[in-house]
Write a protein that holds these residues in place. Structure first.
Motif, PDB file in Angstrom:
ATOM      1  N   ASP A  80      37.263  49.293  36.251  1.00 11.31           N
ATOM      2  CA  ASP A  80      38.420  48.633  36.153  1.00 11.31           C
ATOM      3  C   ASP A  80      39.587  49.900  35.730  1.00 11.31           C
ATOM      4  O   ASP A  80      40.618  49.338  36.170  1.00 11.31           O
ATOM      5  N   ALA A 135      39.370  41.655  42.465  1.00 12.78           N
ATOM      6  CA  ALA A 135      38.514  42.382  40.885  1.00 12.78           C
ATOM      7  C   ALA A 135      40.075  41.794  41.006  1.00 12.78           C
ATOM      8  O   ALA A 135      40.336  42.462  39.150  1.00 12.78           O
ATOM      9  N   SER A 163      40.971  39.310  37.454  1.00 15.10           N
ATOM     10  CA  SER A 163      41.358  40.674  36.583  1.00 15.10           C
ATOM     11  C   SER A 163      42.537  39.655  35.653  1.00 15.10           C
ATOM     12  O   SER A 163      44.369  39.209  34.672  1.00 15.10           O
ATOM     13  N   LEU A 192      36.053  43.306  33.377  1.00 13.65           N
ATOM     14  CA  LEU A 192      36.755  42.530  34.690  1.00 13.65           C
ATOM     15  C   LEU A 192      35.574  41.226  34.115  1.00 13.65           C
ATOM     16  O   LEU A 192      34.424  41.685  33.399  1.00 13.65           O
ATOM     17  N   THR A 219      31.740  40.813  39.204  1.00 10.75           N
ATOM     18  CA  THR A 219      32.719  41.819  39.753  1.00 10.75           C
ATOM     19  C   THR A 219      31.483  42.578  41.025  1.00 10.75           C
ATOM     20  O   THR A 219      30.605  42.511  40.634  1.00 10.75           O
TER      21      THR A 219
END
Ligand SMILES: Cc1cc2nc3c(=O)[nH]c(=O)nc-3n(C[C@H](O)[C@H](O)[C@H](O)COP(=O)(O)OP(=O)(O)OC[C@H]3O[C@@H](n4cnc5c(N)ncnc54)[C@H](O)[C@@H]3O)c2cc1C
Length: 549
Positions: free
Chosen positions: A344, A515, A519, A532, A536
């Protein structure tokens, strides 16, 4: 003495690495946006900035902050600031590599892109020197509003031989530029400025004035000259105020004190007073904001670059640490939940890099006369300055937490990164001011919004989540225009996310783009980093951002 224990399972410092060569997203963006011709130069700087010696200089410049020397030993007022030698070394490094001047010295497509990549390398070593370097870079277009003043000063600001001594500019190989707008009673609202300028012989653009008043924030008061806003009979006007008058005397520029700040400690942010200080008007009388905004636009670009650089530092450090340390039988980087956090953080950093490098290219294109690029940069600068700066503090906190308790200890360097992180959002116009500026662009230059959405729509049809998000954003911008101001943060955030999503979908790695869309655009994301969705491709995302040392 018998040792009480062995030291093991601790990380190593991320140093003596080429910071550019271990940054795959930046390398890709440099080439994609037209700066590939400068790759060797950026790499050379990445090698220097990643050396243990230069990283130590960055820490020293912070640990031994600047001191005000108001008087000399005999009692004469000198208004100077004394820095640790490491500060001057870093300034010298930035100047030698032309970070303050590259696009003006070598105007071509990719010059601003290359400079952004170089600015990023220096920021990894230390962010505080970025302030005077950015101001020296940014002063040029504002200065050109007054050709005879530009003729006298431009080459001084573009020279590469940094000289940290305060002397008359004729005697210096290169000069540094600053900016002083903010006063006690008003920063964002500069119209509230009370500092006054009185003409010495007639007045008008290029003429000499005496300025009396104060500035509440004046970063880098050891600069050789400053763009200053002051009131004349015709309103707020812009002036160039040197530290020395033309006859070689110290100007009436007095440093009241240095600010005791949260971060950015190597930079000597000060409060100053002007006592009949000599200056020359730059640009039209009463149109000072219009003149100085040329400078502010470029420093806002640098805020976005600097905030993105901070994110890259954080994620590189976090990935390095978690690759070396184990807990519960696995390296931290192998723990599924930590992989989510690291991925992330990596996505956020990649999105910042891709979008800011795209923005830098628009500065090159607009300098080459491309009107669409001019429109794009008009709106994308406040949009990205707002969003990337706004994401930086929470990103820094999460990167710090990847170190556990070690991240809370000063010697990890993470507290310095954290303290630095809110600044990019405050200076050069705080968050709300950026959002209102983006709204102003939408109203006064609707074509800029059109160009921004055309850029976003270059990715149309590639990912339905991006298309749906963009459609919803467009609708929200046209519905209830009377409520736009109160919704400005939502709208500007939306524009930033759509632009970042479009860059990643078009040019980024598919795993990162997927991703990001899941998100940030489709809402499958929690309130913190590390949320996430389970499907992913963590491996690809982490591997791309990992500093391969
Ligand atoms: C380390 C540091 C160095 C600096 N260096 C310099 C420098 O070298 N030269 C210089 O000129 N300045 C400098 N500044 C000043 C900086 O640019 C200002 O602090 C900043 O622009 C905000 O202005 P202000 O502090 O007066 O806050 P204010 O204008 O009082 O703003 C306070 C808050 O109100 C918000 N706000 C303001 N207007 C509105 C509105 N219409 N609607 C909604 N919200 C609003 C702002 O976003 C902010 O959150 C520096 C600041 C810092 C922290």
């Amino acid at each position: 003495m018998t040792a009480t224990h062995d030291v093991f399972n601790q990380s190593t410092p991320l140093e003596d690495v080429n910071l550019f060569e271990i940054d795959l997203p930046l390398k890709e963006a440099l080439r994609r946006e037209g700066g590939g011709w400068a790759a060797e130069r950026v790499s050379e700087l990445g090698e220097i900035c990643g050396s243990a010696e230069v990283l130590r200089q960055g820490a020293d410049a912070n640990n031994f902050p600047p001191k005000l020397k108001s008087h000399d030993r005999f009692g004469h007022r000198i208004d100077e600031v004394e820095f640790h030698p490491a500060y001057h070394e870093l300034m010298h490094l930035g100047f030698t590599h032309g970070i303050h001047a590259l696009p003006w010295r070598e105007p071509q497509i990719g010059a601003n892109v290359a400079r952004a990549a170089m600015f990023t390398q220096l920021t990894h070593a230390e962010a505080g020197v970025g302030c005077p370097i950015s101001m020296t870079f940014s002063v040029i277009p504002a200065l050109r509003h007054q050709p005879e003043v530009a003729a006298e000063w431009e080459q001084r600001f573009l020279a590469l031989d940094y000289d940290g001594e305060l002397r008359s500019p004729e005697t210096k190989p290169a000069c540094v530029a600053g900016m002083a707008m903010t006063e006690k009673q008003g920063g964002s609202d500069v119209r509230a400025n009370t500092t006054r300028a009185t003409p010495l012989n007639g007045g008008g653009p290029g003429a000499e004035y005496e300025i009396t008043g104060h500035k509440w924030f004046c970063s880098a008061p050891m600069c050789d000259a400053f763009l200053v806003l002051a009131q004349t009979g015709s309103g707020l006007s812009c002036f160039l105020m040197p530290r020395f008058t033309p006859d070689g005397e110290r100007n009436g520029f007095h440093i009241q004190r240095l600010k005791d700040k949260l971060g950015n400690r190597s930079n000597a942010s000060s409060e100053v007073e002007f006592r009949s200080a000599w200056a020359r008007m730059v640009g039209e009388e009463g149109r000072g904001v219009r003149t100085i905004i040329e400078m502010v636009g470029h420093t806002r670009l640098d805020c976005a670059i600097g905030a993105g650089a901070g994110m890259r530092s954080g994620v590189a450090q976090a990935l390095h640490h978690t690759s070396s340390r184990s807990a519960f039988g696995k390296r931290l980087v192998e723990q599924p939940l930590m992989r989510n956090v690291l991925a992330d953080l990596s996505i956020e950093s990649e999105a910042a890099t891709a979008s800011v490098m795209r923005l830098a290219r628009s500065y090159d294109e607009s300098a080459a006369g491309d009107e669409r690029a001019e429109l794009f940069k008009r709106i994308a600068t406040p949009v990205l300055k707002y969003w990337i700066s706004k994401r930086a503090p929470s990103h820094a906190v999460e990167a710090l937490e990847c170190f556990g308790g070690n991240g809370y200890a000063e010697e990890s360097g993470m507290p310095r990164l954290f303290r630095e992180s809110p600044l990019m959002s405050i200076w050069e116009g705080s968050g709300n001011v950026q959002c209102l500026d983006a709204l102003r662009a939408m109203v006064k230059s609707p074509a800029s919004t059109e160009v921004l959405f055309e850029e976003i729509d270059e990715a149309r049809g590639s990912d339905p989540r991006l298309d749906d998000f963009t459609d919803g954003l467009k609708e929200s911008m046209t519905t209830s225009p009377e409520t736009l101001e109160v919704r400005a943060r939502r709208v500007v955030e939306g524009m930033a996310l759509a632009l970042q999503g479009s860059q990643l979908v078009r040019h980024g790695d598919p795993a990162v783009a997927d991703a990001f869309c899941a998100s940030r655009l489709a809402g499958d994301w929690g309130g913190a980093f590390g949320t996430l969705p389970a499907g992913t491709d963590f491996e690809t995302i982490i591997t791309r951002s990992a500093p391969q040392v």
